[in-house]
Enzyme design. Sequence first.
Site, PDB file in Angstrom:
ATOM      1  N   ASP A 139      42.930   7.270  33.339  1.00 55.29           N
ATOM      2  CA  ASP A 139      43.376   5.970  32.917  1.00 55.29           C
ATOM      3  C   ASP A 139      44.857   6.041  32.643  1.00 55.29           C
ATOM      4  O   ASP A 139      45.630   5.722  33.459  1.00 55.29           O
ATOM      5  CB  ASP A 139      42.562   5.296  31.803  1.00 55.29           C
ATOM      6  CG  ASP A 139      42.363   6.099  30.570  1.00 55.29           C
ATOM      7  OD1 ASP A 139      41.792   5.582  29.645  1.00 55.29           O
ATOM      8  OD2 ASP A 139      42.777   7.234  30.559  1.00 55.29           O
ATOM      9  N   SER A 152      47.458  -2.064  26.510  1.00 53.16           N
ATOM     10  CA  SER A 152      46.549  -2.075  27.661  1.00 53.16           C
ATOM     11  C   SER A 152      46.297  -0.653  28.122  1.00 53.16           C
ATOM     12  O   SER A 152      47.103   0.243  27.864  1.00 53.16           O
ATOM     13  CB  SER A 152      47.183  -2.847  28.817  1.00 53.16           C
ATOM     14  OG  SER A 152      48.216  -2.077  29.406  1.00 53.16           O
ATOM     15  N   ASP A 153      45.195  -0.441  28.812  1.00 48.56           N
ATOM     16  CA  ASP A 153      45.035   0.824  29.518  1.00 48.56           C
ATOM     17  C   ASP A 153      46.049   0.794  30.670  1.00 48.56           C
ATOM     18  O   ASP A 153      46.570  -0.256  31.024  1.00 48.56           O
ATOM     19  CB  ASP A 153      43.606   0.993  30.033  1.00 48.56           C
ATOM     20  CG  ASP A 153      43.255   2.465  30.197  1.00 48.56           C
ATOM     21  OD1 ASP A 153      44.171   3.278  30.414  1.00 48.56           O
ATOM     22  OD2 ASP A 153      42.068   2.810  30.103  1.00 48.56           O
ATOM     23  N   CYS A 154      46.339   1.985  31.238  1.00 43.92           N
ATOM     24  CA  CYS A 154      47.512   2.029  32.109  1.00 43.92           C
ATOM     25  C   CYS A 154      47.288   1.294  33.425  1.00 43.92           C
ATOM     26  O   CYS A 154      46.336   1.564  34.151  1.00 43.92           O
ATOM     27  CB  CYS A 154      47.954   3.464  32.285  1.00 43.92           C
ATOM     28  SG  CYS A 154      48.529   4.052  30.679  1.00 43.92           S
TER      29      CYS A 154
END
Length: 802
Positions: free
Chosen positions: A27, A319-321
């Site tokens: 992620d 946010s997740d990447c």
Amino acid sequence: MATNISFLSFFLAFLFVSTAARDVPFDESPSPSPSSTPKIKSNFTYVCDPSRFDDLGLDITTFSYCDTSLPFTVRAKDLVDQMTLSEKVRQIGDLAYGVPRIGLPKYEWWSEALHGVSDVGPGTHFDELIPGATSFPTVILTAASFNESLWKNIGQVVSTEARAMYNLGRAGLTYWSPNINVVRDPRWGRITETPGEDPYTVGSYAANYVRGLQDVEGQENTKDLNSRPLKVSACCKHYAAYDVDNWLGVDRYHFDARVTEQDMLETFLRPFEMCVKDGDVSSVMCSYNRVNGIPTCADPKLLKDTIRGEWDLHGYIVSDCDSIEVLMDGAKWLDDTHEDAVAQVLKAGLDLDCGVYYTNFTENAVMQGKVRENEIDKSLNYLYVVLMRLGFFDGSPSFISLGKENVCSDEHIELAVEAAREGIVLLKNDNDTLPLSSNNFKNLAVIGPHANATKVMVGNYAGIPCQYSSPLDAFSAIANVTYEIGCDVMCKNETLIFPAMQAAKNADATILFVGLDLSVEAESLDRVDLLLPGYQTQLINQVAAVAKGPLILVIMSAGGVDISFAKNNPNIKAILWAGYPGEEGGRAISDIVFGKYNPGGRLPLTWHKADYVDQLPMTSMPLRPVEEFGYPGRTYKFFNGSTVYPFGYGLSYTKFNYQITTSQRSLDIKLDKYQHCRDLTFEDGAYRPSCPAVLVDDMSCNDEFEFEVEVQNVGSKDGNEVVMVYSKPPTGIARTHAKQVIGFNRVFVPAGGSKKVKFTFNACKSLSIVENNGYKFLPSGGHTIMVGDGEISFPFQVNFQY
Ligand SMILES: *[C@@H]1O[C@H](CO)[C@@H](O)[C@H](O)[C@H]1NC(C)=O
Ligand SMILES: *[C@@H]1O[C@H](CO)[C@@H](O)[C@H](O)[C@H]1NC(C)=O
Ligand SMILES: *[C@@H]1O[C@H](CO)[C@@H](O)[C@H](O)[C@H]1NC(C)=O
Ligand SMILES: *[C@@H]1O[C@H](CO)[C@@H](O)[C@H](O)[C@H]1NC(C)=O
Ligand SMILES: *[C@@H]1O[C@H](CO)[C@@H](O)[C@H](O)[C@H]1NC(C)=O
Ligand SMILES: *[C@@H]1O[C@H](CO)[C@@H](O)[C@H](O)[C@H]1NC(C)=O
Ligand SMILES: *[C@@H]1O[C@H](CO)[C@@H](O)[C@H](O)[C@H]1NC(C)=O
Ligand SMILES: *[C@@H]1O[C@H](CO)[C@@H](O)[C@H](O)[C@H]1NC(C)=O
């Protein structure tokens, strides 16, 4: 034409999957340009250092954001108010570029510290000065200790090493750990990162680890929690219902988790709620998946209303990447333009983007009238208050003295051994074969794919460990060892099994190390079965058939494996589960095998039989069984079939007895006339009390109950016992959990001795249920409290009275 379009979109979707698989291996994978990210300067101390401003040719007295007499919120606002729109948008990606004009330096937000300081994020790196950091067992094993003070203690050591590395310019201050998703399915590839399948245990791990990372001793409780100092900033992720990585072609970037509100509240959100409310975490990360059609990072109900509103987060949401890219290109959310997408997530409450979408597209989104600039201001304010709490602006006198000697210190390495010893679970011990006495077992066969494990033991999100103690090293230090690999983890052929059998034939005892690794269970890789790979089963059975001495089987894995064959094989005398035990795993295992430590770990998740996974697809989210479809239900709370080993299982070299010494058996709760009695759904014919339940939201929830358990060690060895406490709702209430963990305590009790353990529970937290309609109720009537695996249980009556 229509066919062409759908063919094209299929083709594009396929392209996306394959590039995602390549470019986004984990992620938090690097956004397109982090390799050019300049490292934090080693001489950089703190932003509001007057000499820094002198060097920049700026007059510090003209910048109120550096005025330490003002509250953080006022200073953050001053800083944000001085930026232009294009300067602002350059601060809301994980790489914040800074604004030299006003003295604000760059900052890389992304670092990781799941079980030790890691170099997975671009904010942290190792080199000649700091070649490594202490690498603890992966979380699933540490969770198995059921020792809250250990969980906190590890967090404290990790943050000390992180602070030391920050002082030397090798690390950031913001760590996107821990991962607190509940293990809903035994095939999940990321079980290793998590504390298991019980929402309460996961939440309790989260709160303790976060407090260990974040709390500054002596300043844990300030009046204004928005100015509470932070040692480092932690982040609970991935919010929410995120637990499919890549299963038979269904991947996390495209998965839409269909979740009922009941499961959401009871299972998927609960650890996050505990992390925010009990841990006071300073960040939450939203996940890649959608929940009921809506990408989590774009859902104002999940972010703004719940985390920030209901739970009152003091910190920022990240946010997740590349999540924004995932929801736009992967999920095709609303068929939005880039500008629409960033506007949506900003309005939903997403403050920081791990990636470049915010930086690249938010300025246009504002110009096009899709989002107010004020939304960016709010997010920036949350971000700068966190950095101020961390001392980024004013320095941190409490941590200034930390340096190289505080990373990989002997004391920290000892804690890594201790953590592994505390987590390891004894699954079988026929005829008290373990512990072995080193006097009688001088010649050992040390066999199997993990007999010389090193890197395998630190799992994923690891940094570079200080050193390794492999099983082979550790056993060689005690006995005369013959080593044979038998086969590698995938165990595709049998050619090396024969030499392994020869070694076992000649040894006083055989220690056989088998299991899984990141090629079987990992991020972006779910399992398809619950078996040992390849010929590993054959290796075990053949060695067991010829071993001269006792055979001890040691399993390294995160998820459970169906080892019924070994459990039932009388030639296999003992079985240990060692998770992925961290850099000192070998020492911890040999300490247990030779009796220097008496194991007390308990399985933090159910070990299912292999056919369990044939009964339900990994993508089905419901926790409760559905009998008419043969759907078996999930986790110990709802699955009532037979297992290889149940949740909470674990043996010891000694024997414990429990006795309840004092206990309260009922609670009378007085209701005011505005607190209404509510109905619950009961099974046909079940007894229905006159006042079945009261809404938890209508109650003050101050009612507590307590009892004391005396734990007696009636065996001949000192030992560690995890006392688990479960509650069970009154019988007759339809479709509720069979039982749920409400507390636990790990105690050391010397042989022949006893210890009293006192438990105090809040009735609302420990006895409530979530109904199908999403209401949380405290039911009246006869609840059951269970201590241990059914050793002791007693009724507990809740009465409502007007
Ligand atoms: C640190 O300071 C020294 C002396 O002031 C200087 O020579 C060196 O270049 C600085 N290093 C960095 C990374 O800024
Ligand atoms: C719990 O962990 C702490 C380390 O933080 C350790 O000192 C203590 O002995 C552990 N308790 C038990 C009963 O294992
Ligand atoms: C974002 O902007 C940078 C710099 O202009 C550019 O190199 C990069 O390709 C852009 N990325 C995306 C996804 O738009
Ligand atoms: C335990 O030892 C006894 C006596 O040596 C033996 O009869 C019995 O079969 C053993 N049990 C197991 C499970 O190995
Ligand atoms: C054990 O593993 C280490 C590290 O991978 C390696 O250097 C060593 O040669 C291995 N030992 C044997 C006997 O294979
Ligand atoms: C060590 O093990 C080898 C192989 O089994 C054996 O030949 C040797 O005699 C053993 N040495 C001692 C000191 O027991
Ligand atoms: C069998 O496995 C061993 C060890 O993994 C490997 O060295 C060997 O090449 C394999 N043999 C065949 C025939 O695949
Ligand atoms: C599981 O629950 C069902 C339905 O209540 C019941 O019929 C069955 O006997 C239970 N099975 C076990 C193993 O307890």
